[in-house]
Design a protein around this motif. Structure first.
Motif, PDB file in Angstrom:
ATOM      1  N   LEU A   1       0.844  -1.198   0.000  1.00  7.73           N
ATOM      2  CA  LEU A   1       0.000   0.000   0.000  1.00  7.73           C
ATOM      3  C   LEU A   1       0.879   1.247   0.000  1.00  7.73           C
ATOM      4  O   LEU A   1       1.812   1.353   0.791  1.00  7.73           O
ATOM      5  CB  LEU A   1      -0.870   0.019   1.253  1.00  7.73           C
ATOM      6  CG  LEU A   1      -2.246  -0.627   1.163  1.00  7.73           C
ATOM      7  CD1 LEU A   1      -2.703  -1.080   2.533  1.00  7.73           C
ATOM      8  CD2 LEU A   1      -3.229   0.355   0.570  1.00  7.73           C
ATOM      9  N   GLY A   2       0.589   2.194  -0.882  1.00  8.74           N
ATOM     10  CA  GLY A   2       1.340   3.454  -0.913  1.00  8.74           C
ATOM     11  C   GLY A   2       2.734   3.336  -1.482  1.00  8.74           C
ATOM     12  O   GLY A   2       3.557   4.231  -1.286  1.00  8.74           O
ATOM     13  N   THR A   3       3.036   2.244  -2.191  1.00  9.33           N
ATOM     14  CA  THR A   3       4.370   2.071  -2.771  1.00  9.33           C
ATOM     15  C   THR A   3       4.716   3.210  -3.727  1.00  9.33           C
ATOM     16  O   THR A   3       3.910   3.573  -4.579  1.00  9.33           O
ATOM     17  CB  THR A   3       4.442   0.745  -3.547  1.00  9.33           C
ATOM     18  OG1 THR A   3       4.230  -0.311  -2.639  1.00  9.33           O
ATOM     19  CG2 THR A   3       5.791   0.560  -4.212  1.00  9.33           C
ATOM     20  N   SER A   4       5.911   3.762  -3.574  1.00  7.55           N
ATOM     21  CA  SER A   4       6.447   4.804  -4.468  1.00  7.55           C
ATOM     22  C   SER A   4       5.579   6.043  -4.529  1.00  7.55           C
ATOM     23  O   SER A   4       5.689   6.818  -5.469  1.00  7.55           O
ATOM     24  CB  SER A   4       6.655   4.250  -5.888  1.00  7.55           C
ATOM     25  OG  SER A   4       7.531   3.171  -5.869  1.00  7.55           O
ATOM     26  N   MET A   5       4.696   6.269  -3.557  1.00  7.19           N
ATOM     27  CA  MET A   5       3.883   7.477  -3.643  1.00  7.19           C
ATOM     28  C   MET A   5       4.756   8.700  -3.424  1.00  7.19           C
ATOM     29  O   MET A   5       5.738   8.655  -2.678  1.00  7.19           O
ATOM     30  CB  MET A   5       2.683   7.416  -2.695  1.00  7.19           C
ATOM     31  CG  MET A   5       2.891   7.759  -1.267  1.00  7.19           C
ATOM     32  SD  MET A   5       1.336   7.469  -0.321  1.00  7.19           S
ATOM     33  CE  MET A   5       0.848   9.133   0.060  1.00  7.19           C
ATOM     34  N   SER A   6       4.427   9.802  -4.135  1.00  7.47           N
ATOM     35  CA  SER A   6       5.265  11.003  -4.078  1.00  7.47           C
ATOM     36  C   SER A   6       4.521  12.196  -3.499  1.00  7.47           C
ATOM     37  O   SER A   6       5.130  13.211  -3.184  1.00  7.47           O
ATOM     38  CB  SER A   6       5.780  11.345  -5.474  1.00  7.47           C
ATOM     39  OG  SER A   6       4.689  11.466  -6.363  1.00  7.47           O
ATOM     40  N   SER A   7       3.201  12.099  -3.375  1.00  9.86           N
ATOM     41  CA  SER A   7       2.422  13.198  -2.789  1.00  9.86           C
ATOM     42  C   SER A   7       1.065  12.649  -2.363  1.00  9.86           C
ATOM     43  O   SER A   7       0.717  11.508  -2.660  1.00  9.86           O
ATOM     44  CB  SER A   7       2.244  14.332  -3.803  1.00  9.86           C
ATOM     45  OG  SER A   7       1.547  13.876  -4.943  1.00  9.86           O
ATOM     46  N   GLY A   8       0.315  13.496  -1.657  1.00 11.71           N
ATOM     47  CA  GLY A   8      -1.009  13.075  -1.215  1.00 11.71           C
ATOM     48  C   GLY A   8      -0.957  12.422   0.150  1.00 11.71           C
ATOM     49  O   GLY A   8       0.078  12.375   0.807  1.00 11.71           O
TER      50      GLY A   8
ATOM     51  N   ARG B   1       2.434  -6.055   4.513  1.00  8.44           N
ATOM     52  CA  ARG B   1       3.873  -5.821   4.344  1.00  8.44           C
ATOM     53  C   ARG B   1       4.136  -4.671   3.374  1.00  8.44           C
ATOM     54  O   ARG B   1       3.312  -4.351   2.529  1.00  8.44           O
ATOM     55  CB  ARG B   1       4.542  -7.078   3.786  1.00  8.44           C
ATOM     56  CG  ARG B   1       4.559  -8.246   4.744  1.00  8.44           C
ATOM     57  CD  ARG B   1       5.346  -9.407   4.156  1.00  8.44           C
ATOM     58  NE  ARG B   1       4.714  -9.968   2.973  1.00  8.44           N
ATOM     59  CZ  ARG B   1       3.753 -10.897   2.989  1.00  8.44           C
ATOM     60  NH1 ARG B   1       3.287 -11.349   4.149  1.00  8.44           N
ATOM     61  NH2 ARG B   1       3.238 -11.359   1.874  1.00  8.44           N
ATOM     62  N   HIS B   2       5.337  -4.119   3.488  1.00  8.84           N
ATOM     63  CA  HIS B   2       5.833  -3.127   2.519  1.00  8.84           C
ATOM     64  C   HIS B   2       4.966  -1.886   2.438  1.00  8.84           C
ATOM     65  O   HIS B   2       4.891  -1.250   1.386  1.00  8.84           O
ATOM     66  CB  HIS B   2       5.957  -3.755   1.128  1.00  8.84           C
ATOM     67  CG  HIS B   2       7.151  -4.651   0.972  1.00  8.84           C
ATOM     68  ND1 HIS B   2       8.426  -4.160   0.895  1.00  8.84           N
ATOM     69  CD2 HIS B   2       7.257  -5.994   0.889  1.00  8.84           C
ATOM     70  CE1 HIS B   2       9.275  -5.177   0.756  1.00  8.84           C
ATOM     71  NE2 HIS B   2       8.588  -6.287   0.763  1.00  8.84           N
ATOM     72  N   LEU B   3       4.300  -1.506   3.517  1.00 12.21           N
ATOM     73  CA  LEU B   3       3.517  -0.272   3.489  1.00 12.21           C
ATOM     74  C   LEU B   3       4.445   0.918   3.266  1.00 12.21           C
ATOM     75  O   LEU B   3       5.439   1.076   3.972  1.00 12.21           O
ATOM     76  CB  LEU B   3       2.775  -0.093   4.816  1.00 12.21           C
ATOM     77  CG  LEU B   3       1.956   1.203   4.845  1.00 12.21           C
ATOM     78  CD1 LEU B   3       0.542   0.924   4.399  1.00 12.21           C
ATOM     79  CD2 LEU B   3       1.952   1.841   6.200  1.00 12.21           C
ATOM     80  N   GLY B   4       4.157   1.744   2.271  1.00 10.17           N
ATOM     81  CA  GLY B   4       4.969   2.941   2.012  1.00 10.17           C
ATOM     82  C   GLY B   4       6.369   2.648   1.515  1.00 10.17           C
ATOM     83  O   GLY B   4       7.238   3.511   1.589  1.00 10.17           O
ATOM     84  N   SER B   5       6.599   1.451   0.986  1.00  8.12           N
ATOM     85  CA  SER B   5       7.930   1.143   0.465  1.00  8.12           C
ATOM     86  C   SER B   5       8.299   2.104  -0.670  1.00  8.12           C
ATOM     87  O   SER B   5       7.471   2.419  -1.522  1.00  8.12           O
ATOM     88  CB  SER B   5       7.970  -0.294  -0.075  1.00  8.12           C
ATOM     89  OG  SER B   5       8.183  -1.199   0.971  1.00  8.12           O
ATOM     90  N   GLN B   6       9.529   2.554  -0.669  1.00 11.61           N
ATOM     91  CA  GLN B   6      10.080   3.434  -1.710  1.00 11.61           C
ATOM     92  C   GLN B   6       9.263   4.707  -1.909  1.00 11.61           C
ATOM     93  O   GLN B   6       9.298   5.329  -2.960  1.00 11.61           O
ATOM     94  CB  GLN B   6      10.253   2.653  -3.022  1.00 11.61           C
ATOM     95  CG  GLN B   6      11.313   1.575  -2.861  1.00 11.61           C
ATOM     96  CD  GLN B   6      11.475   0.669  -4.062  1.00 11.61           C
ATOM     97  OE1 GLN B   6      10.493   0.266  -4.679  1.00 11.61           O
ATOM     98  NE2 GLN B   6      12.706   0.348  -4.392  1.00 11.61           N
TER      99      GLN B   6
END
Length: 279
Positions: A76-83, A93-98
């Motif tokens: 969830l939220g992988t590679s997000m850049s804004s918002g 797993r991997h919440l907000g990764s990268q």
């Protein structure tokens, strides 16, 4: 509000679901119909987002609320850049990764690799986290390089593995190997922690504020002092609802240098006075 999106997850599948293509910034220009058709994975099978999730609202202001039992929903939220993303309950797993920017807030618990290889942005988890918070992926030389991760509960082993910049704060307890192979950055653990912290660290600061096992023999006591960065970091944590114990704000800390095998420029800080480290 009328410009936000609410996602309801009610699927009862036991197979992992991966939603890394679904971020507020990526969906901002899309219609609801297009968002529902975006590809996600159910196990190793690709399916459409709308087949497993109900989505209502408008993607315009990049604010997403996720509801339901998301503990089996990963990336969830992988590679997000804004918002911003708010998760009511648990996540996988991997919440907000990268992630490189924006905000994620979770009211429940998350699993391993929280904020893996984070480069920016802000993640706040009100429950517990698993292993490898802010860590490098296996075989990757560098972990987190920026941003903030705050976990109000406890976390597992290898927090900040190969971290290079940014801040990780754990309000509760942690496992072993905090700051393993750390390159720089800051990790604070307010509760009790396990053993072998800072193994292989080159630079950076680890604050262990509760009980902990013996430090590695490759760390040595330097001095007692009050690091100037403590107050601004504590103040910022307090504004996010962290409990910073009275004996920490304004007290001196024992500074240990290490890992001496890696040049000894890393720091482990332990509270002075309220508990005696040395026999």
């Amino acid at each position: 509000g009328n410009m936000s999106i609410t996602v309801q997850y009610s699927s009862k599948t036991h197979i992992p679901v991966e939603v890394e293509s679904i971020t507020p910034c990526r969906c901002r220009e899309l219609s609801l119909t297009e968002i529902l058709k975006l590809p996600i994975f159910h196990g190793n099978e690709e399916t459409e987002f709308g087949n497993l999730f109900d989505v209502v609202g408008h993607p315009g202001d990049e604010h997403w609320n996720w509801e339901g039992d998301l503990s089996g929903v990963h990336w969830l939220g992988t590679s997000m850049s804004s918002g911003s993303i708010v998760i009511e309950g648990d996540a996988g797993r991997h919440l907000g990764s990268q992630m490189s920017g924006g905000k994620i807030k979770v009211t429940g618990n998350v699993s391993d690799w929280l904020g893996g290889e984070l480069t920016g942005g802000h993640i706040e988890v009100h429950g517990n986290a698993g292993h490898l918070v802010g860590s490098a992926y296996r075989g990757s030389p560098v972990g987190m390089t920026g941003g903030w991760i705050m976990v109000h509960g406890s976390a597992g082993n290898e927090i900040g593995h190969s971290m290079r910049r940014g801040l990780i704060a754990i309000g509760g307890d942690s496992g072993d190997l905090v700051g393993f192979n750390m390159r720089a950055g800051t990790i604070f653990v307010f509760g009790d922690s396990g053993i072998r912290h800072g193994a292989g660290m080159k630079r950076g600061t680890i604050g262990l504020f509760g009980k902990t096992g013996d430090l590695l023999p490759t760390f040595r006591m330097g001095c007692q002092y009050l690091p100037p960065m403590m107050k601004p970091i504590f103040d910022r944590l307090i504004t996010h609802g962290f409990e910073v114990p009275k004996h920490l704000s304004g007290s001196e800390f024992n500074l240990y240098h290490g890992d001496l095998l890696e040049g000894g420029r890393g720091e482990i800080l332990r509270p002075s006075g309220f508990m005696n480290d040395l026999p």
